[in-house]
Design an enzyme around this catalytic site. Sequence first.
Site, short mmCIF file in Angstrom:
data_model
loop_
_atom_site.label_atom_id
_atom_site.label_comp_id
_atom_site.label_asym_id
_atom_site.label_seq_id
_atom_site.Cartn_x
_atom_site.Cartn_y
_atom_site.Cartn_z
CG ASN A 15 -3.82 -1.46 -12.91
OD1 ASN A 15 -3.64 -1.57 -11.70
ND2 ASN A 15 -3.14 -2.19 -13.79
CB ILE A 56 -12.12 -5.55 -12.46
CG1 ILE A 56 -10.84 -4.87 -11.95
CG2 ILE A 56 -13.35 -4.79 -12.01
CD1 ILE A 56 -10.75 -4.68 -10.48
CG HIS A 106 1.58 -3.13 -15.51
ND1 HIS A 106 1.10 -4.28 -14.93
CD2 HIS A 106 2.69 -3.49 -16.20
CE1 HIS A 106 1.88 -5.29 -15.27
NE2 HIS A 106 2.85 -4.85 -16.04
N GLY A 126 0.79 -1.23 0.00
CA GLY A 126 0.00 0.00 0.00
C GLY A 126 0.81 1.28 0.00
CB SER A 127 4.33 2.18 -0.73
OG SER A 127 4.54 1.73 -2.04
CG ASN A 128 1.96 3.26 -5.78
OD1 ASN A 128 2.29 4.27 -6.38
ND2 ASN A 128 2.63 2.12 -5.87
C1 GAR Z 1 3.20 -1.29 -7.52
O1 GAR Z 1 4.52 -1.26 -8.02
C2 GAR Z 1 2.21 -1.45 -8.66
O2 GAR Z 1 2.64 -0.86 -9.85
C3 GAR Z 1 2.17 -2.95 -8.80
O3 GAR Z 1 2.17 -3.43 -7.48
C4 GAR Z 1 2.96 -2.55 -6.68
C5 GAR Z 1 2.23 -2.26 -5.40
O4 GAR Z 1 3.04 -1.61 -4.47
N1 GAR Z 1 1.00 -3.36 -9.52
C6 GAR Z 1 0.98 -4.41 -10.35
O5 GAR Z 1 1.96 -5.12 -10.52
C7 GAR Z 1 -0.32 -4.65 -11.08
N2 GAR Z 1 -0.17 -5.59 -12.15
P1 GAR Z 1 2.39 -0.88 -3.22
O6 GAR Z 1 1.40 -1.87 -2.58
O7 GAR Z 1 3.52 -0.58 -2.29
O8 GAR Z 1 1.69 0.35 -3.72
#
Ligand code: GAR
Length: 189
Positions: free
Chosen positions: A101, A87, A103, A12-14
């Site tokens: 999303n 989804i 990626h 969940g850092s994003n």
């Molecule tokens: C992020 O790097 C995002 O781009 C990726 O998961 C990570 C989540 O990090 N998403 C995918 O790979 C989707 N196919 P976070 O939980 O620290 O935000």
Amino acid sequence: MKKIVIFASGAGSNAENIIKYFENNANVEVSAVLTNKSDAGVLKRCAFLKKPALYFNRMAFEDGVVAGVMNSLKPDLIVLAGFLWKIPKDFIKDFKNKIINIHPALLPKYGGKGMYGVKVHEAVKNNFEKVTGITIHYVNENYDEGAIIHQAKVSLSKNDSIHDIANKVHALEYEHFPKVIEKILLGHG
Ligand code: GAR
């Protein structure tokens, strides 16, 4: 006030970065964070940030319970930030052009089922790519195939470890994702 709901499956850092970016914004608010993993790190972050967060299981997602929650929250944008389930078709129909999303690669490269997080960075490293990046796109019925909204690139050196690549990509995500969301919602970012 424009409203965002974030879906996240992992650390969940994003999600945290987006929450903080809009914390004092008079025009945009993060209404809630939803997760499909009861032990996801994002739940702890939400507790710390005092953001409402909900866990749902697969039945709730596929039987329309999550859609019902969305219908009551009425978000202007549903943001997938490291959300790893496909989804359901009906959900996409109900919220057409309202789901985006991020990626962690330059789609159409390194996308599709099973390509997420560190697996993407491993594939990038194993293919000796000199450049990687991020793709922010609308979500349709197929993994990672919706219309691209924004891409950003970063150079790689051959000494970069998978961890280094992940850090470079995360930095791009933190810089670009909130601004792109703001631009979609307010027309500037
Ligand atoms: C992020 O790097 C995002 O781009 C990726 O998961 C990570 C989540 O990090 N998403 C995918 O790979 C989707 N196919 P976070 O939980 O620290 O935000």
